[in-house]
Design a protein around this motif. Structure first.
Motif, PDB file in Angstrom:
ATOM      1  N   ALA A  19      33.191  49.249  42.916  1.00 39.24           N
ATOM      2  CA  ALA A  19      33.537  50.506  43.585  1.00 39.24           C
ATOM      3  C   ALA A  19      32.775  50.664  44.898  1.00 39.24           C
ATOM      4  CB  ALA A  19      33.266  51.686  42.665  1.00 39.24           C
ATOM      5  N   VAL A  22      34.517  48.568  47.499  1.00 41.00           N
ATOM      6  CA  VAL A  22      35.720  49.277  47.960  1.00 41.00           C
ATOM      7  C   VAL A  22      35.324  50.387  48.932  1.00 41.00           C
ATOM      8  CG1 VAL A  22      37.656  50.750  47.270  1.00 41.00           C
ATOM      9  CG2 VAL A  22      37.093  48.709  45.930  1.00 41.00           C
ATOM     10  N   ALA A  43      41.417  48.642  47.445  1.00 42.73           N
ATOM     11  CA  ALA A  43      40.963  48.606  46.049  1.00 42.73           C
ATOM     12  C   ALA A  43      41.673  47.497  45.293  1.00 42.73           C
ATOM     13  CB  ALA A  43      41.193  49.956  45.373  1.00 42.73           C
ATOM     14  N   LYS A  47      39.982  44.306  43.501  1.00 45.91           N
ATOM     15  CA  LYS A  47      40.298  44.056  42.088  1.00 45.91           C
ATOM     16  C   LYS A  47      40.792  42.626  41.886  1.00 45.91           C
ATOM     17  CE  LYS A  47      43.188  45.795  38.331  1.00 45.91           C
ATOM     18  NZ  LYS A  47      44.202  46.781  37.948  1.00 45.91           N
TER      19      LYS A  47
END
Length: 162
Positions: A19, A22, A43, A47
């Protein structure tokens, strides 16, 4: 390796830092493209591609009095393939330093870390992508010895039906 300014430290990122990666990517793109509002695709990129094969390093500002570290920058690395030789080489996906912490040698320390990682892997070159309008980054990379190898060109297309 370039020494970090006092109060900063470098640490290896973990999967739990996804996170944060991102967040730093979003901050980078918002700074470079303020007219665009939606960067949700970043994101998905993280991922899909962030793994043990694409390491992350974080720069943290440490507070001795509160025993708290605040992440203020990062380096995300991976592998690319030379289009001419087919040789694999180290590739910088992202170098980010928060605006308030720039011009202190932090990005230089991150580039040193990138170079060290590439050398440990016996890579013969290191590459990156930089937007042409990002003059501060272009200047930094040139000072560090990077030279243009190719130019990516884009032509917008109209989706109008004839």
């Amino acid at each position: 390796m370039t020494l970090l300014p006092e109060g900063y430290r470098l640490r290896q990122g973990y999967s739990k830092d996804r996170a944060l990666l991102v967040k730093f990517m979003n901050e980078t793109y918002q700074e470079l493209f303020p007219e665009q509002q939606n960067f949700s695709h970043l994101a998905e990129t993280v991922k899909k591609y962030y793994s043990s094969q694409t390491p992350l390093w974080l720069i943290e500002l440490s507070s001795d009095t509160q025993k708290i570290s605040t992440p203020i920058g990062c380096l995300w690395m991976g592998t690319a393939v030379d289009q001419v030789t087919g040789e694999r080489y180290a590739h910088i996906f992202l170098v980010y330093v928060a605006v308030a912490h720039r011009h202190q040698g932090i990005a230089t320390a991150l580039l040193d870390e990138a170079q060290n990682w590439a050398i440990q892997r016996n890579n013969h070159q290191i590459g990156l992508h930089v937007f042409l309008h990002n003059q501060p980054a272009l200047n930094l990379y040139r000072r560090f010895g990077f030279e243009p190898q190719s130019l990516s060109m884009i032509k917008p297309l109209s989706n109008k039906s004839s």
